[in-house]
Design an enzyme around this catalytic site. Structure first.
Site, PDB file in Angstrom:
ATOM      1  N   THR A 139      -6.607   2.696  -4.302  1.00 41.33           N
ATOM      2  CA  THR A 139      -6.236   3.293  -5.934  1.00 41.33           C
ATOM      3  C   THR A 139      -5.598   2.366  -6.870  1.00 41.33           C
ATOM      4  O   THR A 139      -5.778   2.611  -8.026  1.00 41.33           O
ATOM      5  CB  THR A 139      -5.268   4.656  -5.182  1.00 41.33           C
ATOM      6  OG1 THR A 139      -5.989   5.164  -4.192  1.00 41.33           O
ATOM      7  CG2 THR A 139      -4.930   5.436  -6.338  1.00 41.33           C
ATOM      8  N   CYS A 166     -11.036   3.396   0.292  1.00 40.61           N
ATOM      9  CA  CYS A 166      -9.474   3.421   0.461  1.00 40.61           C
ATOM     10  C   CYS A 166      -9.238   2.586   1.641  1.00 40.61           C
ATOM     11  O   CYS A 166      -9.786   2.562   2.920  1.00 40.61           O
ATOM     12  CB  CYS A 166      -9.167   4.877   0.619  1.00 40.61           C
ATOM     13  SG  CYS A 166      -7.371   5.239   1.282  1.00 40.61           S
ATOM     14  N   THR A 167      -8.262   1.902   1.800  1.00 42.82           N
ATOM     15  CA  THR A 167      -7.596   1.031   2.796  1.00 42.82           C
ATOM     16  C   THR A 167      -7.263   1.800   3.814  1.00 42.82           C
ATOM     17  O   THR A 167      -7.261   1.469   5.060  1.00 42.82           O
ATOM     18  CB  THR A 167      -6.564   0.177   2.374  1.00 42.82           C
ATOM     19  OG1 THR A 167      -5.644   0.607   1.908  1.00 42.82           O
ATOM     20  CG2 THR A 167      -7.380  -1.128   1.447  1.00 42.82           C
ATOM     21  N   HIS A 168      -7.210   3.148   3.806  1.00 46.58           N
ATOM     22  CA  HIS A 168      -6.564   4.012   4.912  1.00 46.58           C
ATOM     23  C   HIS A 168      -7.962   4.365   5.698  1.00 46.58           C
ATOM     24  O   HIS A 168      -7.828   4.500   6.981  1.00 46.58           O
ATOM     25  CB  HIS A 168      -6.092   5.213   4.580  1.00 46.58           C
ATOM     26  CG  HIS A 168      -4.645   5.020   4.194  1.00 46.58           C
ATOM     27  ND1 HIS A 168      -4.242   4.666   3.270  1.00 46.58           N
ATOM     28  CD2 HIS A 168      -3.406   5.639   4.920  1.00 46.58           C
ATOM     29  CE1 HIS A 168      -2.566   4.812   3.089  1.00 46.58           C
ATOM     30  NE2 HIS A 168      -2.597   5.421   4.263  1.00 46.58           N
ATOM     31  N   ASP A 215       0.815  -1.237  -0.050  1.00 45.87           N
ATOM     32  CA  ASP A 215      -0.087   0.122   0.043  1.00 45.87           C
ATOM     33  C   ASP A 215       0.838   1.146  -0.059  1.00 45.87           C
ATOM     34  O   ASP A 215       2.217   1.217   0.280  1.00 45.87           O
ATOM     35  CB  ASP A 215      -0.838   0.052   1.234  1.00 45.87           C
ATOM     36  CG  ASP A 215      -1.777   1.043   1.276  1.00 45.87           C
ATOM     37  OD1 ASP A 215      -2.415   1.566   0.313  1.00 45.87           O
ATOM     38  OD2 ASP A 215      -1.996   1.795   2.477  1.00 45.87           O
ATOM     39  N   SER A 216       0.426   2.339  -0.057  1.00 47.24           N
ATOM     40  CA  SER A 216       1.211   3.631  -0.140  1.00 47.24           C
ATOM     41  C   SER A 216       1.545   3.827   1.473  1.00 47.24           C
ATOM     42  O   SER A 216       2.425   4.627   1.644  1.00 47.24           O
ATOM     43  CB  SER A 216       0.411   4.669  -0.487  1.00 47.24           C
ATOM     44  OG  SER A 216      -0.741   4.852   0.292  1.00 47.24           O
ATOM     45  N   CYS A 224      -4.594  -1.613  -1.701  1.00 47.46           N
ATOM     46  CA  CYS A 224      -4.586  -0.237  -1.866  1.00 47.46           C
ATOM     47  C   CYS A 224      -5.758   0.021  -3.054  1.00 47.46           C
ATOM     48  O   CYS A 224      -5.860  -0.500  -3.930  1.00 47.46           O
ATOM     49  CB  CYS A 224      -3.386   0.100  -2.509  1.00 47.46           C
ATOM     50  SG  CYS A 224      -3.471   2.021  -3.186  1.00 47.46           S
ATOM     51  N   GLU A 231      -1.866   9.045   8.329  1.00 43.94           N
ATOM     52  CA  GLU A 231      -0.756   8.963   8.062  1.00 43.94           C
ATOM     53  C   GLU A 231       0.123   9.841   9.144  1.00 43.94           C
ATOM     54  O   GLU A 231       1.029   9.632   9.751  1.00 43.94           O
ATOM     55  CB  GLU A 231       0.102   9.458   6.874  1.00 43.94           C
ATOM     56  CG  GLU A 231      -0.359   8.449   5.781  1.00 43.94           C
ATOM     57  CD  GLU A 231       0.342   6.882   5.577  1.00 43.94           C
ATOM     58  OE1 GLU A 231       1.592   7.149   6.058  1.00 43.94           O
ATOM     59  OE2 GLU A 231      -0.086   5.902   5.483  1.00 43.94           O
ATOM     60  N   TYR A 236      -0.707   8.031  -2.802  1.00 43.76           N
ATOM     61  CA  TYR A 236      -0.938   7.732  -4.071  1.00 43.76           C
ATOM     62  C   TYR A 236      -2.315   8.290  -4.659  1.00 43.76           C
ATOM     63  O   TYR A 236      -2.302   8.389  -6.138  1.00 43.76           O
ATOM     64  CB  TYR A 236      -1.069   6.242  -4.082  1.00 43.76           C
ATOM     65  CG  TYR A 236      -0.038   5.206  -4.045  1.00 43.76           C
ATOM     66  CD1 TYR A 236       1.302   5.827  -3.705  1.00 43.76           C
ATOM     67  CD2 TYR A 236      -0.064   3.843  -4.339  1.00 43.76           C
ATOM     68  CE1 TYR A 236       2.504   5.127  -3.618  1.00 43.76           C
ATOM     69  CE2 TYR A 236       1.080   3.163  -4.168  1.00 43.76           C
ATOM     70  CZ  TYR A 236       2.332   3.589  -4.035  1.00 43.76           C
ATOM     71  OH  TYR A 236       3.531   2.865  -3.968  1.00 43.76           O
ATOM     72  N   GLY A 237      -3.064   8.757  -3.903  1.00 43.72           N
ATOM     73  CA  GLY A 237      -4.681   9.012  -4.492  1.00 43.72           C
ATOM     74  C   GLY A 237      -4.681  10.386  -5.318  1.00 43.72           C
ATOM     75  O   GLY A 237      -5.362  10.396  -5.972  1.00 43.72           O
TER      76      GLY A 237
HETATM   77  N1  DGL Z   1      -4.611   3.280   0.953  1.00 42.19           N
HETATM   78  C1  DGL Z   1      -4.553   3.480  -0.370  1.00 42.19           C
HETATM   79  C2  DGL Z   1      -5.893   3.353  -0.936  1.00 42.19           C
HETATM   80  O1  DGL Z   1      -6.514   2.450  -0.779  1.00 42.19           O
HETATM   81  C3  DGL Z   1      -3.860   4.603  -0.934  1.00 42.19           C
HETATM   82  C4  DGL Z   1      -4.379   6.126  -0.423  1.00 42.19           C
HETATM   83  C5  DGL Z   1      -3.177   7.096  -0.749  1.00 42.19           C
HETATM   84  O2  DGL Z   1      -2.082   6.952  -0.859  1.00 42.19           O
HETATM   85  O3  DGL Z   1      -3.601   8.048  -1.259  1.00 42.19           O
HETATM   86  O4  DGL Z   1      -6.500   4.126  -1.874  1.00 42.19           O
END
Ligand code: DGL
Length: 272
Positions: free
Chosen positions: A75, A186-188, A10-11, A73, A152, A42-43
């Site tokens: 994204t 998004c997994t975050h 993931d990012s 992730c 983060e 990453y988004g």
């Molecule tokens: N956790 C990621 C996702 O599910 C990446 C989010 C990011 O880095 O912007 O999209």
């Protein structure tokens, strides 16, 4: 039977939501976790850049002789499937399909909300899949670009006033649609699920893409004879920025200190 580890990337911290679930479902497996914290988020990136990052992340994990790779992730999973990744030579799983399927199973009213990064929402990935599975569904989407930096930076407590204010603002999109199911695309986002839950109310089912993908990975391993057994699995963690920042928030989220030191990978070493 295959004793090699499973690779997850993931990012940053988001993929831990899949890892946490995978370790519960598959306690005997070893995992290699890579959080590309040197290049998070990453988004906001273009599909072209995301494709390159995915290839580099995959190459890093393949360097650890993994038997399967999970793009934990939303994204990356929205932009490309395994076929789009040059050099990939092991099974690959994303999170979008599993989450869309779970939302279609969960909804009663057919009104489904989706939140995700800008790249995910722009890609239309969740809407496309949901409409294919449930043509009568009414889908409302909202990009939430501030959520990843909040997570983060450790703004994950349920009563954090900054997180609360940002969450309230983004989620007001759903006031009119009144969905009964919300995909945390998004997994975050599951790291701030308690705040999201409070805003949406208990009547709304929250879909966690990492959790749904973990179930899919377990099924895949068993149906292909790739599972392992007979030992307690270990996890190694790698990040491309500061290891201490990751360690503290990861331990808070996982609910226990990490069992080994987080290892550092230089972003320059990832690039082709
Ligand atoms: N956790 C990621 C996702 O599910 C990446 C989010 C990011 O880095 O912007 O999209």
């Amino acid at each position: 039977m295959d004793r090699r580890p499973i690779g997850i990337f993931d990012s940053g911290l988001g993929g831990l939501t899949a890892l946490k679930e995978l370790r519960q479902l598959l306690p005997q497996e070893d995992f290699i976790y890579f959080g590309d914290t040197g290049r998070v988020p990453y988004g906001a990136r273009s599909p072209q850049t995301l494709r390159r990052f995915a290839m580099e992340d995959v190459r890093f994990l393949q360097g650890h002789d993994v038997k399967m790779i999970v793009a934990a992730c939303g994204t990356i999973s929205s932009i490309l499937s395994g076929e789009g990744i040059e050099g990939l030579n092991v099974p690959f799983a994303g999170v979008v399909k599993a989450a869309a399927e779970a939302a279609c199973r969960a909804t009663q009213s057919g009104r489904i909300g989706v939140i995700g990064t800008s790249a995910t929402i722009r890609s239309g990935s969740y809407e496309r899949l949901i409409k294919r599975l449930l043509p009568q569904a009414q889908v409302t989407v909202q990009a939430c670009p501030l959520f990843v930096p909040l997570v983060e930076n450790g703004y994950i407590e349920e009563d954090n006033p900054v997180t609360e204010m940002v969450v309230r603002d983004y989620l007001s999109t759903f006031d009119l649609q009144n969905p009964d199911t919300l995909i945390l695309g998004c997994t975050h986002y599951p790291l701030i699920a308690p705040v999201i839950r409070r805003m949406m109310g208990n009547g709304v089912t929250l879909i966690d893409p990492g959790r749904e993908a973990a179930r899919h990975v377990k099924e895949y391993l068993f149906s292909h004879g790739l599972q392992t057994d007979g030992k307690t699995g270990r996890t190694r963690y790698f990040v491309s920025a500061d290891t201490e920042d990751f360690d503290g928030i990861a331990a808070r989220f996982l609910g226990h200190p990490l069992e080994c030191a987080v290892e550092h990978v230089d972003v320059d070493d990832l690039c082709w």
